[in-house]
Design a protein around this motif. Sequence first.
Motif, PDB file in Angstrom:
ATOM      1  N   GLU A 125       1.056  -1.239  -0.046  1.00 22.19           N
ATOM      2  CA  GLU A 125      -0.098   0.057  -0.029  1.00 22.19           C
ATOM      3  C   GLU A 125       0.837   1.237   0.143  1.00 22.19           C
ATOM      4  OE1 GLU A 125      -2.874  -0.997  -0.520  1.00 22.19           O
ATOM      5  OE2 GLU A 125      -2.314  -3.077  -0.215  1.00 22.19           O
ATOM      6  N   PHE A 128       1.309   3.644  -3.112  1.00 21.67           N
ATOM      7  CA  PHE A 128       0.293   4.618  -3.727  1.00 21.67           C
ATOM      8  C   PHE A 128       0.447   6.112  -3.257  1.00 21.67           C
ATOM      9  CE2 PHE A 128      -1.488   0.167  -3.892  1.00 21.67           C
ATOM     10  CZ  PHE A 128      -1.786   0.117  -5.237  1.00 21.67           C
ATOM     11  N   THR A 292      -5.775   7.610  -3.122  1.00 23.40           N
ATOM     12  CA  THR A 292      -6.419   6.861  -4.270  1.00 23.40           C
ATOM     13  C   THR A 292      -6.277   7.283  -5.734  1.00 23.40           C
ATOM     14  OG1 THR A 292      -8.459   8.087  -3.817  1.00 23.40           O
ATOM     15  CG2 THR A 292      -8.255   5.870  -2.710  1.00 23.40           C
ATOM     16  N   GLU A 296       0.026   5.039  -9.380  1.00 20.16           N
ATOM     17  CA  GLU A 296       0.316   3.528  -9.328  1.00 20.16           C
ATOM     18  C   GLU A 296      -0.651   2.880  -9.628  1.00 20.16           C
ATOM     19  OE1 GLU A 296       3.024   0.535  -8.540  1.00 20.16           O
ATOM     20  OE2 GLU A 296       3.481   2.882  -8.483  1.00 20.16           O
ATOM     21  N   PHE A 297      -1.704   3.162  -9.636  1.00 21.63           N
ATOM     22  CA  PHE A 297      -3.252   2.477  -9.770  1.00 21.63           C
ATOM     23  C   PHE A 297      -3.164   2.103 -11.137  1.00 21.63           C
ATOM     24  CE2 PHE A 297      -4.666   3.884  -5.681  1.00 21.63           C
ATOM     25  CZ  PHE A 297      -5.273   2.660  -5.161  1.00 21.63           C
ATOM     26  N   ASP A 298      -2.867   3.128 -12.114  1.00 23.73           N
ATOM     27  CA  ASP A 298      -2.842   2.886 -13.458  1.00 23.73           C
ATOM     28  C   ASP A 298      -1.631   1.889 -13.850  1.00 23.73           C
ATOM     29  OD1 ASP A 298      -4.851   5.093 -13.863  1.00 23.73           O
ATOM     30  OD2 ASP A 298      -3.283   6.633 -14.064  1.00 23.73           O
ATOM     31  N   GLU A 301      -3.345  -1.451 -13.260  1.00 23.80           N
ATOM     32  CA  GLU A 301      -4.168  -1.643 -14.099  1.00 23.80           C
ATOM     33  C   GLU A 301      -3.582  -2.327 -15.597  1.00 23.80           C
ATOM     34  OE1 GLU A 301      -8.269  -0.397 -16.251  1.00 23.80           O
ATOM     35  OE2 GLU A 301      -6.977   1.072 -15.309  1.00 23.80           O
ATOM     36  N   ILE A 339      -7.841   2.962  -0.075  1.00 22.90           N
ATOM     37  CA  ILE A 339      -6.806   2.321  -0.882  1.00 22.90           C
ATOM     38  C   ILE A 339      -6.908   0.874  -0.908  1.00 22.90           C
ATOM     39  CG2 ILE A 339      -4.219   1.682  -0.861  1.00 22.90           C
ATOM     40  CD1 ILE A 339      -4.573   4.693  -1.065  1.00 22.90           C
ATOM     41  N   LYS A 342      -9.735   0.230  -3.675  1.00 25.75           N
ATOM     42  CA  LYS A 342      -9.372   0.330  -4.897  1.00 25.75           C
ATOM     43  C   LYS A 342      -8.516  -0.619  -5.513  1.00 25.75           C
ATOM     44  CE  LYS A 342      -8.290   4.269  -8.247  1.00 25.75           C
ATOM     45  NZ  LYS A 342      -8.248   5.568  -8.412  1.00 25.75           N
ATOM     46  N   VAL A 343      -7.930  -1.394  -4.763  1.00 23.88           N
ATOM     47  CA  VAL A 343      -7.161  -2.414  -5.190  1.00 23.88           C
ATOM     48  C   VAL A 343      -8.073  -3.350  -5.313  1.00 23.88           C
ATOM     49  CG1 VAL A 343      -5.431  -4.308  -4.381  1.00 23.88           C
ATOM     50  CG2 VAL A 343      -4.906  -1.644  -3.951  1.00 23.88           C
ATOM     51  N   LEU A 346     -10.079  -2.974  -8.738  1.00 22.20           N
ATOM     52  CA  LEU A 346      -9.571  -3.022  -9.994  1.00 22.20           C
ATOM     53  C   LEU A 346      -9.270  -4.808 -10.299  1.00 22.20           C
ATOM     54  CD1 LEU A 346      -6.540  -0.728 -10.096  1.00 22.20           C
ATOM     55  CD2 LEU A 346      -8.153  -1.175 -11.764  1.00 22.20           C
TER      56      LEU A 346
END
Length: 402
Positions: A125, A128, A292, A296-298, A301, A339, A342-343, A346
């Motif tokens: 975590e 992020f 969020t 890093e979330f991109d 993905e 956080i 959102k993980v 995805l």
Amino acid sequence: MRNIKAFLVALLIFCITVPMFHFGIKKELPGYELSYGTWINEAKFASADGLDKMLASSQSIPIFGSSELRHGQKSKFHANTIFKNADMEPVFIGQAGYQCLTHATTLGALGDNLKGRKVVLIVSEQWFKKKGVREDAFGAAFSEDNYIRFLENPTIRQETKEYVMARTERLTSSNEVMNERILRDNEWYGEKSEDALSNAQAKFYALYVKEKAQTRLLSESMLFGKGKNKSKEDTTTNVVSDEDWADLYRAAEKKGGKIAGGNEFGMCNSAYTHSYQEVVEKGSVKRPGYTTNSVEFDDLECFLKICKDEKITPLIVMLPFNGYWYDFANYDSSKREAIYQKVRDLSEQYGAECADLSGNEYAQYYFEDNSHLALKGLVDLNEHIYRFYQEDENVAQKDQAK
């Protein structure tokens, strides 16, 4: 003129390097052994052919992660001990500074040989932050061999390649020499060219980069690879049953009573005294900047998209925050939960299994420090990975018994 000059320079270097490679070092990449599989070394992660060889068996499984892969390596609760006699062959890929974008590139480089198989991505975590991976960390983890093979992989969609190319260009923009190489690689391997000279240069340069990565891997593995990370504790574990895992949890709790519990943050005493006690006493802890809205979330993905393109089955292991520490740092549970969610979202969106460890924020004997797992945390992590690996194996064994 510039391309011709680059080609001649590469040719000269290649002509010097190849004889040294073929005659000075035996051209034999290391095959799988547990001590190699759990070996933490940049040269291992940077050679696509080297990783291919370690992952050749159907019993092998790549485990992508960062600094948590190294922690606890000489304890009996680490993978290099737990899986000593097991039927699973873990191959660690990553160390501190390796995050989703680096792992997506490596996965894409290996993708053809991982079709229909399983992979594990351990998600921290702490990755992020708003800008995601730091430029210096990304640069240190970058493998040109993996990058070229990723770009040459015909199965990966062009839009995914363009995302990785754009991110890689941005993250190397402050390093002029490195960025120039990236721009050239993007031109040579990221787009189809009708120029015969450019295509010849590209093929030759890719071979040079591959040979260089292999040479480094051979040297590093002979010097540092085998047997350097073995546990100093009892290594007779043979994890195949629920009873084995129960024994490990009991052993971890017993060990925890000796080395943890001397602080209010659930950390191992040595880690707390060395890195956190002074910060606590001075009250100088900084409020974390995890969000969020992190890029890093991109990147995560992107990793999941490559899994889908390559028909790879991923397990996303979601590590927990240390609840005691992050309460103290004023990063409250609602922000942490955002956080986590959102993980989860995805993972669900891309059909990935998620090993959600977030319920262990306040678990006893679970953390080494404010983020890394130890003791029961390591047992829990390895049990989730092993059970994920075993899922289809158990189905196949039942089918054969019918």
